[in-house]
Design a protein around this motif. Structure first.
Motif, PDB file in Angstrom:
ATOM      1  N   LEU A  76     -51.422  93.476 -20.630  1.00  0.00           N
ATOM      2  CA  LEU A  76     -51.699  92.255 -19.941  1.00  0.00           C
ATOM      3  C   LEU A  76     -50.396  91.839 -19.189  1.00  0.00           C
ATOM      4  N   THR A  77     -50.603  91.472 -17.910  1.00  0.00           N
ATOM      5  CA  THR A  77     -49.357  91.108 -17.115  1.00  0.00           C
ATOM      6  C   THR A  77     -49.994  90.229 -15.836  1.00  0.00           C
ATOM      7  N   ASN A  78     -49.077  89.962 -15.003  1.00  0.00           N
ATOM      8  CA  ASN A  78     -49.532  89.009 -13.617  1.00  0.00           C
ATOM      9  C   ASN A  78     -50.079  90.275 -12.694  1.00  0.00           C
ATOM     10  N   PHE A  79     -50.856  89.752 -11.905  1.00  0.00           N
ATOM     11  CA  PHE A  79     -51.390  90.557 -10.935  1.00  0.00           C
ATOM     12  C   PHE A  79     -50.456  90.842  -9.807  1.00  0.00           C
ATOM     13  N   HIS A  80     -49.829  89.483  -9.546  1.00  0.00           N
ATOM     14  CA  HIS A  80     -48.521  89.898  -8.470  1.00  0.00           C
ATOM     15  C   HIS A  80     -47.553  90.813  -8.814  1.00  0.00           C
ATOM     16  N   VAL A  81     -47.448  90.902 -10.055  1.00  0.00           N
ATOM     17  CA  VAL A  81     -46.351  92.133 -10.672  1.00  0.00           C
ATOM     18  C   VAL A  81     -46.758  93.563  -9.936  1.00  0.00           C
ATOM     19  N   ARG A 107     -57.396  85.153  -8.405  1.00  0.00           N
ATOM     20  CA  ARG A 107     -57.277  83.777  -8.313  1.00  0.00           C
ATOM     21  C   ARG A 107     -56.356  83.505  -9.628  1.00  0.00           C
ATOM     22  N   ARG A 108     -56.477  84.023 -10.747  1.00  0.00           N
ATOM     23  CA  ARG A 108     -55.832  83.528 -11.802  1.00  0.00           C
ATOM     24  C   ARG A 108     -54.490  84.459 -12.055  1.00  0.00           C
ATOM     25  N   ASP A 109     -54.292  85.264 -11.179  1.00  0.00           N
ATOM     26  CA  ASP A 109     -53.032  86.168 -11.228  1.00  0.00           C
ATOM     27  C   ASP A 109     -53.049  86.822 -12.619  1.00  0.00           C
ATOM     28  N   ILE A 110     -54.029  87.549 -13.053  1.00  0.00           N
ATOM     29  CA  ILE A 110     -54.090  88.220 -14.468  1.00  0.00           C
ATOM     30  C   ILE A 110     -54.419  89.780 -13.865  1.00  0.00           C
ATOM     31  N   ALA A 111     -53.752  90.548 -14.749  1.00  0.00           N
ATOM     32  CA  ALA A 111     -54.196  92.121 -14.691  1.00  0.00           C
ATOM     33  C   ALA A 111     -54.020  92.710 -15.598  1.00  0.00           C
ATOM     34  N   ASP A 192     -39.014  88.264 -14.746  1.00  0.00           N
ATOM     35  CA  ASP A 192     -39.622  87.837 -16.221  1.00  0.00           C
ATOM     36  C   ASP A 192     -41.081  87.577 -15.861  1.00  0.00           C
ATOM     37  N   SER A 193     -41.512  87.809 -14.732  1.00  0.00           N
ATOM     38  CA  SER A 193     -43.330  87.467 -14.341  1.00  0.00           C
ATOM     39  C   SER A 193     -43.907  88.488 -15.286  1.00  0.00           C
ATOM     40  N   GLY A 194     -45.082  88.187 -15.936  1.00  0.00           N
ATOM     41  CA  GLY A 194     -45.956  88.735 -16.735  1.00  0.00           C
ATOM     42  C   GLY A 194     -45.489  88.741 -18.280  1.00  0.00           C
ATOM     43  N   GLY A 195     -44.196  88.405 -18.222  1.00  0.00           N
ATOM     44  CA  GLY A 195     -43.857  88.603 -19.803  1.00  0.00           C
ATOM     45  C   GLY A 195     -44.342  87.482 -20.524  1.00  0.00           C
ATOM     46  N   PRO A 196     -44.319  87.684 -22.060  1.00  0.00           N
ATOM     47  CA  PRO A 196     -44.820  86.817 -22.859  1.00  0.00           C
ATOM     48  C   PRO A 196     -43.816  85.494 -23.077  1.00  0.00           C
ATOM     49  N   LEU A 197     -44.787  84.446 -23.185  1.00  0.00           N
ATOM     50  CA  LEU A 197     -44.062  83.055 -23.675  1.00  0.00           C
ATOM     51  C   LEU A 197     -44.330  82.953 -25.292  1.00  0.00           C
ATOM     52  N   VAL A 198     -43.292  82.856 -25.921  1.00  0.00           N
ATOM     53  CA  VAL A 198     -43.732  82.965 -27.394  1.00  0.00           C
ATOM     54  C   VAL A 198     -43.241  81.801 -27.873  1.00  0.00           C
ATOM     55  N   THR A 208     -45.727  84.349 -18.400  1.00  0.00           N
ATOM     56  CA  THR A 208     -44.641  83.599 -17.509  1.00  0.00           C
ATOM     57  C   THR A 208     -45.115  84.046 -16.211  1.00  0.00           C
ATOM     58  N   THR A 209     -45.444  83.086 -15.213  1.00  0.00           N
ATOM     59  CA  THR A 209     -46.175  83.446 -14.121  1.00  0.00           C
ATOM     60  C   THR A 209     -45.241  82.949 -12.586  1.00  0.00           C
ATOM     61  N   ALA A 210     -44.393  81.705 -12.878  1.00  0.00           N
ATOM     62  CA  ALA A 210     -43.970  81.281 -11.596  1.00  0.00           C
ATOM     63  C   ALA A 210     -42.516  80.752 -12.279  1.00  0.00           C
TER      64      ALA A 210
END
Length: 337
Positions: A76-81, A107-111, A192-198, A208-210
């Motif tokens: 799981l990551t951000n689409f913009h990555v 729209r939700r920046d999920i990939a 750091d985009s797409g990484g987990p917030l723990v 993390t997306t922005a």
């Protein structure tokens, strides 16, 4: 619920926010951090994925992060990555894999990615973002140091909920609004985009997306994350390969244009055309104004990207445009991956 303007490069690995975000004050006073946040984050680190991308058209390279959902290599990551990437490679535990895009929700920046040949990977423990409280300590794990460097560990606290940011793709001109984000005080940076917030229990509670890249981060920087409770249903739909109005399964299709909103009247202005691409073969040129795509009148570049997300490679779509001489023209384009 505050809204913050942000500009996102085409191959950006982090959504840029306005510098004023650094001045956001926590909604509630921070609570004392229970336990060791780094020790908690260490429980997730084996499942963190370092993502590297290459974009032939721009001659660009990028890096971001993700985390393992399945021992057989679903990530799981951000689409913009990974947006626009011609090649994606990912590494877990020091081993590198080629990766392919399973699907995304723009729209939700999920990939979701699939690591080719992966098996037996450690899976990230998933928490519950609805149980987070303001002031709770969190750690953002990322790939800002690059694949050969140590993971970034940005320690901070939850400061607000339900935040909204506006992101812009500087090549296509499309704009997306991300809603319902977690805000946390931690100096996250590009990569750091797409990484987990723990959280303090060693569980993933966000993606993390922005963050602001308009100033040098110091203590008290602000980051934004997609709550894991919102991300997982989308990820599971993608993993089930069930397309919908917002979920696209497989890689995006290519029309081969860079656009901006038309200065006067409807349509989007063609700023660039990929040589040999579908738009080029259909007869479009820089300076033309694309007015209708697949029967949908175009008002913004965002509408164009959403129309394309409904299609798959091999689809033939109708185009209507105004050429530089002011004449209305029509044509067809066969979309490619």
């Amino acid at each position: 619920m505050g809204k913050f303007p942000v500009r996102r490069p085409f191959a950006a690995l982090l959504i840029a926010l306005a510098t004023a975000l650094a001045l956001v004050t926590p909604v509630f006073p921070a609570m004392a951090a229970p336990g060791d946040p780094i020790a908690a984050a260490a429980q997730v680190e084996p499942a963190v994925v370092r993502i590297n991308t290459e974009i032939d058209y721009q001659g660009a390279y990028g890096n971001g992060a993700g985390f393992v959902l399945d021992p057989n290599g679903q990530v799981l990551t951000n689409f913009h990555v990974v947006s626009g990437a011609d090649r994606i490679t990912a590494s877990v535990g020091g081993r590198s894999y080629p990766a392919e895009l399973v699907g995304y929700n723009r729209r939700r920046d999920i990939a979701v990615l699939q690591l080719i040949g992966a098996y037996g990977l450690p899976v990230a423990p998933i928490g519950n973002s609805a149980q987070l409280t303001a002031g709770e300590p969190v750690v953002a794990l990322g790939n800002a140091n690059g694949t050969n460097g140590p993971l970034t560990r940005e320690i901070g606290t939850i400061t607000a909920f339900g935040r909204t940011v506006n992101a812009e793709d500087s090549l296509t001109g499309s704009k997306d609004q991300l809603e319902g984000l977690l805000e946390f005080a931690a100096p996250v940076v590009a990569g750091d985009s797409g990484g987990p917030l723990v959280n303090g229990a060693g569980q993933v509670v966000g993606i993390t997306t922005a963050a602001s890249v308009n100033f040098r981060f110091g203590p008290g920087g602000e980051g934004f994350a997609i709550p894991i409770d919102d991300a997982m249903p989308i990820a599971n739909q993608i993993r089930a390969r069930t397309p919908s109005a917002e979920v696209h399964v497989g890689p995006p299709v290519l029309l081969g244009v860079g656009v901006r909103s038309a200065q006067r009247g409807p349509g989007v202005q063609i700023a660039d055309v990929l040589r040999g691409g579908p738009a080029d073969r259909a007869g479009l040129s820089p300076g033309d104004v694309l007015t209708v795509l697949d029967g949908t009148p175009l008002d913004t570049a965002t509408t164009l990207t959403y129309v394309l997300d409904r299609h798959y490679p091999g689809d033939v779509i109708d185009l209507t445009w105004i050429d530089r001489g002011g004449l209305e023209r029509t044509g067809k384009a066969t979309l490619t991956p």
